[in-house]
Design an enzyme around this catalytic site. Structure first.
Site: not given
Length: 301
Positions: A159, A193
C-alpha cells in the site's frame, strides 16, 4: 497532455526527472487506485470466490495481486520519467520512488519514535492491563499467521509503495500545492478501502451497518494517509513510512471504552489515562516538525 518533455536528452544512467501535468497526475492517481483494487478481485474470474478476506488462501492470492499492482505502478512512473538534462540533477529510479534516500536509518528511527509517541496513551493502557493480569504482553488476538503477516508486512509494503512512493511522486512532480498533496491525495488511498463494503454486508447482513463501517474506515485511512504523506515528504524515506504503517496496523484504533464504562479494568484510572493520552498527542504535535526536519527529501518541492 500527460507530461512535459524536456528538450535535452542525455545518455542512459544520467538520472531521471519526472515532470507531469496536474491532469496527468490526477489521471495517474485514478489508474493506480483502480489497478490496486481491481487486482485484488481478479481472482474471481478464475473461480475463486474469496468471500472471507482473512482466509489464508485469499490473503496469498491478494498478495500476489498487490505485488503485480506494485509492478504496474512502478512501470507507470518509469514510463513517465525522462532522462534529466545535464544542467539539472537527476534521480535514480529507487530515489524517485523513495526506496533509496539519505539518512535512511535516522528517518526510520525518528518516524517510528514519533508514531509511538502518538500512541503513548494506548501503549501505557496496554501495559497497565497486562500488569493487572487482564491481557498478555504480546497478544495476536487469536489472529492466524497469514492475517498477522498481511497486517504487519504485506499491506504496509504494498500500500505504501503504490499510494505513497508512486502516487505522491506523481503529485509532487506535477507541482501541485504541498497542502493538496498531503491532505487530498490520501482520499485515493482511503477510497481504495471502500471495496470492503460488500464483505461487511456479507458478514453483518446489514447494509446500514456495513456503510457505517466503511465510512469510518475511509475516515481513519484518510487521516493515516495524510500522516504518511507528511512523513514521506519530510524525510523522503518510503521504508520509514512502511514502518509507521506497520506499527499503526499493530496498534489498531485506540479502545477508549474505559472512559465511560465502569466494567472496563482501567475505569478507575480514566483520569490518569486521559492525561497520558493528552500528553502523547501534545508531545506528538510538538515533535512532528523537529523530528522530521533536516532530511534531504527528494519529495520536497
Amino acid at each position: 497532455y500527460l507530461y512535459k518533455f524536456d528538450a535535452a536528452r542525455v545518455c542512459d544512467g544520467m538520472g531521471l526527472k519526472l515532470q507531469i501535468s496536474a491532469f496527468g497526475a490526477l489521471l495517474g492517481s485514478l489508474f493506480l487506485s483502480f489497478t490496486f483494487v481491481a487486482s485484488l478481485h481478479i481472482w474471481k474470474f478464475a473461480g475463486y470466490k474469496d468471500t472471507n478476506r482473512d482466509d489464508p488462501g485469499t490473503i496469498k492470492r491478494r498478495f500476489v495481486s498487490a505485488i503485480l499492482s506494485c509492478l504496474c505502478s512502478a512501470l507507470l512512473v518509469r514510463l513517465l520519467a525522462r532522462e534529466a538534462p545535464e544542467s539539472e540533477h537527476g534521480l535514480s529510479f529507487s530515489e524517485l520512488l523513495g526506496v533509496r534516500c539519505d539518512l535512511l536509518g535516522k528517518a526510520c528511527v525518528n518516524c517510528f519514535a514519533l508514531t509511538a509517541l502518538l500512541f503513548l496513551g494506548p501503549l501505557v493502557q496496554h501495559l497497565l492491563v497486562v500488569l493487572k493480569g487482564y491481557d498478555k504482553l504480546f497478544l495476536a488476538n487469536g489472529l492466524g499467521f497469514w492475517v498477522i503477516t498481511r497486517n504487519l508486512v504485506l499491506a504496509p509494503i504494498t500500500e505504501e509503495f503504490v499510494f505513497r512512493g508512486c502516487l505522491v511522486r506523481l503529485w509532487v512532480s506535477a507541482g501541485l500545492p504541498l497542502m493538496a498533496t498531503i491532505f487530498c491525495s490520501p482520499f485515493c488511498f482511503a477510497l481504495a478501502h471502500a471495496h470492503h463494503f460488500v464483505e461487511h454486508v456479507r458478514r453483518t447482513r446489514s447494509k446500514k451497518q456495513a456503510l457505517a463501517q466503511v465510512l469510518f474506515q475511509v475516515f481513519y485511512t484518510s487521516l493515516f494517509g495524510m500522516y504518511s504523506n507528511f512523513l514521506l515528504i519530510r524525510t523522503g524515506s518510503l521504508l520509514a513510512v512502511i514502518l509507521a504503517h506497520a506499527f499503526c496496523n499493530h496498534q489498531g484504533f485506540p479502545d477508549v471504552g474505559f472512559f465511560v464504562s465502569s466494567s472496563e479494568p482501567l475505569y478507575e484510572h480514566r483520569k490518569l489515562m486521559g492525561a497520558i493520552y493528552l500528553l502523547g498527542i501534545v508531545g506528538f504535535a510538538c515533535s512532528a516538525g523537529p523530528m522530521t526536519a533536516g532530511f534531504p527529501s527528494t519529495f520536497k518541492p
